[in-house]
Design an enzyme around this catalytic site. Sequence first.
Site, mmCIF file in Angstrom:
data_model
loop_
_atom_site.group_PDB
_atom_site.id
_atom_site.type_symbol
_atom_site.label_atom_id
_atom_site.label_comp_id
_atom_site.label_asym_id
_atom_site.label_seq_id
_atom_site.Cartn_x
_atom_site.Cartn_y
_atom_site.Cartn_z
ATOM 1 N N HIS A 72 -2.203 -5.419 1.916
ATOM 2 C CA HIS A 72 -3.527 -6.043 1.868
ATOM 3 C C HIS A 72 -3.344 -7.415 1.235
ATOM 4 O O HIS A 72 -2.504 -7.580 0.361
ATOM 5 C CB HIS A 72 -4.479 -5.219 0.978
ATOM 6 C CG HIS A 72 -5.701 -5.991 0.569
ATOM 7 N ND1 HIS A 72 -6.824 -6.079 1.358
ATOM 8 C CD2 HIS A 72 -5.948 -6.767 -0.528
ATOM 9 C CE1 HIS A 72 -7.711 -6.857 0.764
ATOM 10 N NE2 HIS A 72 -7.204 -7.286 -0.379
ATOM 11 N N ASN A 75 -1.633 0.261 7.003
ATOM 12 C CA ASN A 75 -1.058 -0.984 7.526
ATOM 13 C C ASN A 75 -0.232 -1.750 6.489
ATOM 14 O O ASN A 75 -0.089 -2.957 6.566
ATOM 15 C CB ASN A 75 -2.156 -1.853 8.165
ATOM 16 C CG ASN A 75 -3.195 -2.289 7.166
ATOM 17 O OD1 ASN A 75 -3.155 -1.875 6.004
ATOM 18 N ND2 ASN A 75 -4.121 -3.128 7.578
ATOM 19 N N LYS A 130 0.812 -1.217 0.000
ATOM 20 C CA LYS A 130 0.000 0.000 0.000
ATOM 21 C C LYS A 130 0.850 1.274 0.000
ATOM 22 O O LYS A 130 2.069 1.231 0.244
ATOM 23 C CB LYS A 130 -0.914 -0.029 1.220
ATOM 24 C CG LYS A 130 -1.942 -1.167 1.189
ATOM 25 C CD LYS A 130 -2.707 -1.140 2.495
ATOM 26 C CE LYS A 130 -3.876 -2.083 2.498
ATOM 27 N NZ LYS A 130 -4.585 -2.020 3.789
ATOM 28 N N GLU A 178 -10.692 -10.495 -6.501
ATOM 29 C CA GLU A 178 -9.672 -9.432 -6.509
ATOM 30 C C GLU A 178 -8.672 -9.617 -7.648
ATOM 31 O O GLU A 178 -8.262 -8.636 -8.268
ATOM 32 C CB GLU A 178 -8.969 -9.401 -5.142
ATOM 33 C CG GLU A 178 -9.907 -8.956 -4.034
ATOM 34 C CD GLU A 178 -9.282 -9.009 -2.642
ATOM 35 O OE1 GLU A 178 -8.111 -9.401 -2.505
ATOM 36 O OE2 GLU A 178 -9.996 -8.655 -1.679
ATOM 37 N N TYR A 232 -12.827 -2.093 -2.188
ATOM 38 C CA TYR A 232 -13.202 -2.035 -0.764
ATOM 39 C C TYR A 232 -14.716 -1.936 -0.550
ATOM 40 O O TYR A 232 -15.160 -1.437 0.482
ATOM 41 C CB TYR A 232 -12.481 -0.873 -0.087
ATOM 42 C CG TYR A 232 -11.035 -1.199 0.271
ATOM 43 C CD1 TYR A 232 -10.710 -2.344 0.997
ATOM 44 C CD2 TYR A 232 -9.995 -0.351 -0.115
ATOM 45 C CE1 TYR A 232 -9.396 -2.650 1.319
ATOM 46 C CE2 TYR A 232 -8.666 -0.654 0.217
ATOM 47 C CZ TYR A 232 -8.386 -1.800 0.940
ATOM 48 O OH TYR A 232 -7.085 -2.109 1.266
HETATM 49 P P1 CMP Z 1 -7.074 -4.417 4.362
HETATM 50 O O1 CMP Z 1 -6.539 -5.765 4.683
HETATM 51 O O2 CMP Z 1 -6.635 -3.789 3.093
HETATM 52 O O3 CMP Z 1 -8.673 -4.454 4.401
HETATM 53 C C1 CMP Z 1 -9.459 -3.349 4.745
HETATM 54 C C2 CMP Z 1 -8.652 -2.175 5.195
HETATM 55 O O4 CMP Z 1 -9.359 -1.195 5.930
HETATM 56 C C3 CMP Z 1 -7.591 -2.650 6.187
HETATM 57 O O5 CMP Z 1 -6.618 -3.415 5.554
HETATM 58 C C4 CMP Z 1 -7.136 -1.342 6.776
HETATM 59 O O6 CMP Z 1 -6.313 -0.603 5.875
HETATM 60 C C5 CMP Z 1 -8.482 -0.637 6.917
HETATM 61 N N1 CMP Z 1 -9.100 -0.873 8.234
HETATM 62 C C6 CMP Z 1 -9.651 -2.020 8.683
HETATM 63 N N2 CMP Z 1 -10.159 -1.864 9.930
HETATM 64 C C7 CMP Z 1 -9.926 -0.580 10.273
HETATM 65 C C8 CMP Z 1 -10.236 0.175 11.425
HETATM 66 N N3 CMP Z 1 -10.878 -0.362 12.460
HETATM 67 N N4 CMP Z 1 -9.858 1.480 11.448
HETATM 68 C C9 CMP Z 1 -9.225 2.005 10.374
HETATM 69 N N5 CMP Z 1 -8.897 1.330 9.233
HETATM 70 C C10 CMP Z 1 -9.252 0.039 9.180
#
Ligand code: CMP
Length: 145
Positions: free
Chosen positions: A116, A113, A10, A127, A50
């Site tokens: 993904h 984070n 990301k 996906e 998403y």
């Molecule tokens: P990802 O695995 O890409 O799937 C959904 C994304 O939403 C996740 O990683 C984070 O980037 C974001 N995300 C999921 N939960 C939260 C949360 N509680 N607060 C903020 N961002 C979130």
Amino acid sequence: MVEKSLVLIKPDAVERNLIGKIVDAYESNGLKVIAMRLLKVSEGLAEIHYKEHEGKAFYKSLIEYITRSPLCALVLEGENAISEIRRINGATDPKAAEANTIRSLYAIDKTENSVHASDSKESALREISLWFPEVINKLELEHIS
Ligand code: CMP
């Protein structure tokens, strides 16, 4: 069972020059890169990817973040790739991620984070079709011939 999964390195990770370190974490665990692309994601693609999070409190900031600068999309292949990649990535929240997982090492917070990955066979198919339709087309052609 050999599986394929979609991974996104990301924007927060690409901005900090972490593509090499993250790809190395997958490759050194036996996973193979079979497709890879660097792109700045459109709002439309981000919203489709998403879709399941639409309406959640973090949705708007998630779309802003994922579209703000280029990300690196990959298809990885390997034995039990879907669960193996999720183990290598660690928990969504870096505070809860196991030591030495990608998120424990590099993630900034729950949204930024770093990676993904598809969470099931169904989401991997959805996906990969969305990000790399040519990979799915190739599989279908192999199946026919
Ligand atoms: P990802 O695995 O890409 O799937 C959904 C994304 O939403 C996740 O990683 C984070 O980037 C974001 N995300 C999921 N939960 C939260 C949360 N509680 N607060 C903020 N961002 C979130």
